[in-house]
Design a protein around this motif. Structure first.
Motif, PDB file in Angstrom:
ATOM      1  N   ALA A  58       0.830  -1.206   0.000  1.00 44.14           N
ATOM      2  CA  ALA A  58       0.000   0.000   0.000  1.00 44.14           C
ATOM      3  C   ALA A  58       0.867   1.258   0.000  1.00 44.14           C
ATOM      4  O   ALA A  58       0.444   2.308  -0.491  1.00 44.14           O
ATOM      5  CB  ALA A  58      -0.926  -0.001   1.209  1.00 44.14           C
ATOM      6  N   GLU A  59       2.088   1.138   0.535  1.00 39.93           N
ATOM      7  CA  GLU A  59       2.994   2.286   0.579  1.00 39.93           C
ATOM      8  C   GLU A  59       3.575   2.629  -0.784  1.00 39.93           C
ATOM      9  O   GLU A  59       4.043   3.739  -1.003  1.00 39.93           O
ATOM     10  CB  GLU A  59       4.136   2.004   1.565  1.00 39.93           C
ATOM     11  CG  GLU A  59       3.705   2.020   3.029  1.00 39.93           C
ATOM     12  CD  GLU A  59       4.838   1.616   3.962  1.00 39.93           C
ATOM     13  OE1 GLU A  59       5.957   1.375   3.461  1.00 39.93           O
ATOM     14  OE2 GLU A  59       4.596   1.528   5.179  1.00 39.93           O
ATOM     15  N   VAL A  60       3.551   1.676  -1.730  1.00 38.89           N
ATOM     16  CA  VAL A  60       4.220   1.918  -3.007  1.00 38.89           C
ATOM     17  C   VAL A  60       3.267   1.956  -4.201  1.00 38.89           C
ATOM     18  O   VAL A  60       3.684   2.316  -5.302  1.00 38.89           O
ATOM     19  CB  VAL A  60       5.310   0.854  -3.270  1.00 38.89           C
ATOM     20  CG1 VAL A  60       6.444   0.996  -2.257  1.00 38.89           C
ATOM     21  CG2 VAL A  60       4.736  -0.558  -3.248  1.00 38.89           C
ATOM     22  N   VAL A 226      10.903 -10.034 -11.888  1.00 42.47           N
ATOM     23  CA  VAL A 226       9.707  -9.202 -12.038  1.00 42.47           C
ATOM     24  C   VAL A 226       9.906  -8.184 -13.156  1.00 42.47           C
ATOM     25  O   VAL A 226       8.990  -7.921 -13.953  1.00 42.47           O
ATOM     26  CB  VAL A 226       9.365  -8.503 -10.703  1.00 42.47           C
ATOM     27  CG1 VAL A 226       8.197  -7.538 -10.888  1.00 42.47           C
ATOM     28  CG2 VAL A 226       9.031  -9.549  -9.636  1.00 42.47           C
ATOM     29  N   LEU A 227      11.108  -7.603 -13.230  1.00 42.59           N
ATOM     30  CA  LEU A 227      11.402  -6.643 -14.294  1.00 42.59           C
ATOM     31  C   LEU A 227      11.221  -7.282 -15.672  1.00 42.59           C
ATOM     32  O   LEU A 227      10.648  -6.662 -16.583  1.00 42.59           O
ATOM     33  CB  LEU A 227      12.831  -6.124 -14.148  1.00 42.59           C
ATOM     34  CG  LEU A 227      13.338  -5.210 -15.262  1.00 42.59           C
ATOM     35  CD1 LEU A 227      12.497  -3.940 -15.358  1.00 42.59           C
ATOM     36  CD2 LEU A 227      14.819  -4.870 -15.032  1.00 42.59           C
ATOM     37  N   VAL A 273      12.753  -2.437  -2.988  1.00 41.81           N
ATOM     38  CA  VAL A 273      13.653  -2.953  -4.028  1.00 41.81           C
ATOM     39  C   VAL A 273      12.917  -3.046  -5.361  1.00 41.81           C
ATOM     40  O   VAL A 273      13.450  -2.682  -6.417  1.00 41.81           O
ATOM     41  CB  VAL A 273      14.218  -4.327  -3.618  1.00 41.81           C
ATOM     42  CG1 VAL A 273      14.963  -4.979  -4.783  1.00 41.81           C
ATOM     43  CG2 VAL A 273      15.146  -4.193  -2.415  1.00 41.81           C
ATOM     44  N   LEU A 274      11.688  -3.517  -5.326  1.00 36.12           N
ATOM     45  CA  LEU A 274      10.896  -3.592  -6.550  1.00 36.12           C
ATOM     46  C   LEU A 274      10.665  -2.208  -7.147  1.00 36.12           C
ATOM     47  O   LEU A 274      10.772  -2.019  -8.368  1.00 36.12           O
ATOM     48  CB  LEU A 274       9.544  -4.259  -6.264  1.00 36.12           C
ATOM     49  CG  LEU A 274       9.543  -5.777  -6.098  1.00 36.12           C
ATOM     50  CD1 LEU A 274       8.154  -6.244  -5.665  1.00 36.12           C
ATOM     51  CD2 LEU A 274       9.972  -6.472  -7.380  1.00 36.12           C
ATOM     52  N   PRO A 279      10.169   0.681 -11.528  1.00 38.60           N
ATOM     53  CA  PRO A 279       9.295   1.775 -11.084  1.00 38.60           C
ATOM     54  C   PRO A 279       7.932   1.774 -11.765  1.00 38.60           C
ATOM     55  O   PRO A 279       6.923   2.134 -11.144  1.00 38.60           O
ATOM     56  CB  PRO A 279      10.109   3.026 -11.430  1.00 38.60           C
ATOM     57  CG  PRO A 279      11.151   2.586 -12.405  1.00 38.60           C
ATOM     58  CD  PRO A 279      11.450   1.167 -12.081  1.00 38.60           C
ATOM     59  N   GLY A 280       7.874   1.343 -13.021  1.00 36.82           N
ATOM     60  CA  GLY A 280       6.599   1.330 -13.724  1.00 36.82           C
ATOM     61  C   GLY A 280       5.606   0.341 -13.165  1.00 36.82           C
ATOM     62  O   GLY A 280       4.387   0.441 -13.423  1.00 36.82           O
ATOM     63  N   LEU A 281       6.084  -0.601 -12.382  1.00 37.98           N
ATOM     64  CA  LEU A 281       5.199  -1.598 -11.789  1.00 37.98           C
ATOM     65  C   LEU A 281       4.173  -0.959 -10.864  1.00 37.98           C
ATOM     66  O   LEU A 281       3.061  -1.479 -10.688  1.00 37.98           O
ATOM     67  CB  LEU A 281       6.040  -2.614 -11.001  1.00 37.98           C
ATOM     68  CG  LEU A 281       5.340  -3.824 -10.390  1.00 37.98           C
ATOM     69  CD1 LEU A 281       4.861  -4.767 -11.483  1.00 37.98           C
ATOM     70  CD2 LEU A 281       6.294  -4.550  -9.438  1.00 37.98           C
ATOM     71  N   PHE A 282       4.548   0.182 -10.279  1.00 39.05           N
ATOM     72  CA  PHE A 282       3.710   0.788  -9.252  1.00 39.05           C
ATOM     73  C   PHE A 282       3.098   2.119  -9.685  1.00 39.05           C
ATOM     74  O   PHE A 282       2.688   2.912  -8.834  1.00 39.05           O
ATOM     75  CB  PHE A 282       4.537   1.001  -7.981  1.00 39.05           C
ATOM     76  CG  PHE A 282       5.075  -0.272  -7.389  1.00 39.05           C
ATOM     77  CD1 PHE A 282       4.225  -1.289  -6.986  1.00 39.05           C
ATOM     78  CD2 PHE A 282       6.440  -0.467  -7.234  1.00 39.05           C
ATOM     79  CE1 PHE A 282       4.714  -2.459  -6.436  1.00 39.05           C
ATOM     80  CE2 PHE A 282       6.950  -1.631  -6.691  1.00 39.05           C
ATOM     81  CZ  PHE A 282       6.076  -2.634  -6.284  1.00 39.05           C
ATOM     82  N   ASP A 283       3.030   2.385 -10.986  1.00 38.21           N
ATOM     83  CA  ASP A 283       2.478   3.669 -11.416  1.00 38.21           C
ATOM     84  C   ASP A 283       0.967   3.635 -11.608  1.00 38.21           C
ATOM     85  O   ASP A 283       0.372   4.601 -12.101  1.00 38.21           O
ATOM     86  CB  ASP A 283       3.175   4.152 -12.691  1.00 38.21           C
ATOM     87  CG  ASP A 283       2.933   3.240 -13.894  1.00 38.21           C
ATOM     88  OD1 ASP A 283       2.073   2.340 -13.817  1.00 38.21           O
ATOM     89  OD2 ASP A 283       3.627   3.427 -14.923  1.00 38.21           O
TER      90      ASP A 283
END
Length: 448
Positions: A58-60, A226-227, A273-274, A279-283
């Protein structure tokens, strides 16, 4: 919540709850001469772990995240029910695990089916229920083609890919090697193009799944896996000209610290780390699914076993207990990869005093290698004392190995409250009659 739940102070609190539970288990008669082995689950710790997992992601990201607990890590219905109450779903890999999740009341929309060997019947059931399915290979995807064409289903469907980013320190738990049995190997000749074309031809393929491994896999390697999946999803969506892949299932695999009460690494650390690596994973463009198992429960389980005999051989003390290969097969057969902490308690369930003495802690099975610890420094264990085998909440007492036809131990959840420790039965001790029935006792004359 995540940092608080995994701080040294929290670790010390968990150790204190465990000590209270051990003494209470002896005082309340959960263990004794007739029940020389029991398993204990810290309900407070399990709840805190689930809260830490939810908070870390939830933080990211503001995107939807389904945390699907890997049922294989602890296939016990009351545990799955507790995790469901804490907001977790279920990742299942067999009809049995699906039945357990359903018995626990896990909603089909919070259930994910992963397996490298799904039968047509399993796939039909999942599609009928609306359970998410990740196909493992081209043949399974072809099987889904036929089923989807004839089924009215709401199941989210995806494909598992193997990013082939390498192995961790335990080969058997590394699932992103060059020759892993799982998923479509992305670096093989023509595989990546095949995946992109497979999605382009199937608008109903909306998920992409990967899992790099678990214990022994470092966080940077997990993030690289994951990347690779994220970059593939971007390529697929660009090729089809729309956001067809809308959900990334990033698996689980957070390794567990088996060396102390401290919970490291944390979910919050992994989420950071993720975010740094992908970074696009969490946009917000992708919904996420996680499939953590061992890290959710390992630190919250303890096996308490009575010392039946204390002896010496070659000058070395040996404590013969009732906890061995039947509850800790990985540790017995691969002790270098799976060492476990052991604490010594006296006959009344109190911490055992005295200087550390190198000794073996042996199990009850009839082979020489049934040892949970060899030459381990502990206060000298005597007949009637107890050993507490720590960090066993996942992949240990819930995965019974029927060597010598040893019965399954009872499992009890506990809460340490100001007025004492309360226990709840998770699984009753197995009666011998049930073991006989499982061994064909209803068919005694079948071979005569």
């Amino acid at each position: 919540m995540s940092s608080q739940a995994t701080s040294p102070t929290a670790g010390a609190a968990a150790a204190e709850r465990r000590a209270q539970a051990v003494r209470a288990a002896v005082e309340q008669g959960l263990t004794g001469p007739d029940d020389p082995i029991v398993a204990l689950l810290d309900i407070t710790g399990i709840r805190a772990g689930a809260a830490a997992l939810r908070a870390a992601f939830a933080e990211v990201t503001d995107a939807p995240v389904l945390h699907a607990f890997a049922v294989k890590a602890c296939p016990l219905v009351p545990v799955l029910r507790l995790l469901r109450a804490e907001g977790l779903g279920a990742e299942v890999a067999s009809p049995g695990e699906l039945a357990l999740a359903r018995a626990a009341g896990v909603d089909p929309t919070a259930t994910v089916l992963d397996s490298p060997a799904k039968t047509p019947a399993e796939l039909r059931e999942a599609l009928a229920l609306g359970i998410a399915v990740n196909a493992d290979n081209p043949q399974e995807l072809a099987r889904l083609d036929a089923l989807v064409a004839s089924a009215d289903t709401s199941s989210p469907l995806g494909l598992r890919v193997n990013p082939q980013v390498g192995a961790g320190s335990i080969d058997a738990l590394s699932t992103a090697t060059a020759t892993s049995k799982f998923g479509v190997a992305l670096l093989d000749d023509g595989a990546r193009d095949w995946v992109v074309k497979a999605y382009a031809a199937r608008p109903w393929l909306t998920r992409l799944h990967t899992h790099t491994g678990s214990q022994g896999v470092a966080l940077p390697l997990m993030a690289q896996g994951v990347l690779a999946a994220y970059e593939l999803a971007e390529e697929i969506n660009a090729a089809v000209g729309r956001r067809q892949v809308d959900t990334l299932d990033i698996g689980g695999g957070l390794p567990v610290n088996f060396g102390s009460d401290e919970e490291t690494p944390t979910y919050a650390t992994y989420a950071r780390v993720l975010k740094e690596t992908v970074p696009g994973l969490f946009d917000g463009r992708y919904a996420l699914v996680t499939e953590f198992g061992r890290s959710s429960l390992a630190k919250h389980g303890t096996v308490l076993a009575r010392v039946e005999y204390a002896k010496r051989s070659g000058g070395r003390p040996i404590a013969v207990t009732h906890a061995g290969v039947q509850i800790a097969a990985r540790t017995v057969y691969a002790p270098a990869s799976w060492p476990l902490r052991i604490e010594a308690y006296d006959a009344k369930g109190r911490p055992k005093p005295g200087p550390a003495v190198a000794q073996d802690v042996a199990g009850p099975a009839c082979f020489a290698g049934d040892l949970l610890a060899e030459n381990r420094p502990l206060p000298l264990l005597e007949q009637g004392d107890h050993t507490a085998v720590l960090d066993t909440g996942a992949y240990y007492f819930a995965h019974h190995y029927s060597y010598n036809s040893l019965v399954r131990p009872g499992v009890y959840g506990f809460t340490a409250e100001p007025d004492g420790v309360r226990f709840a039965t998770v699984r009753s001790p197995q009666p011998v009659a049930e073991l006989v029935a499982e061994a064909g006792g209803d068919h005694t004359d079948a071979l005569l």
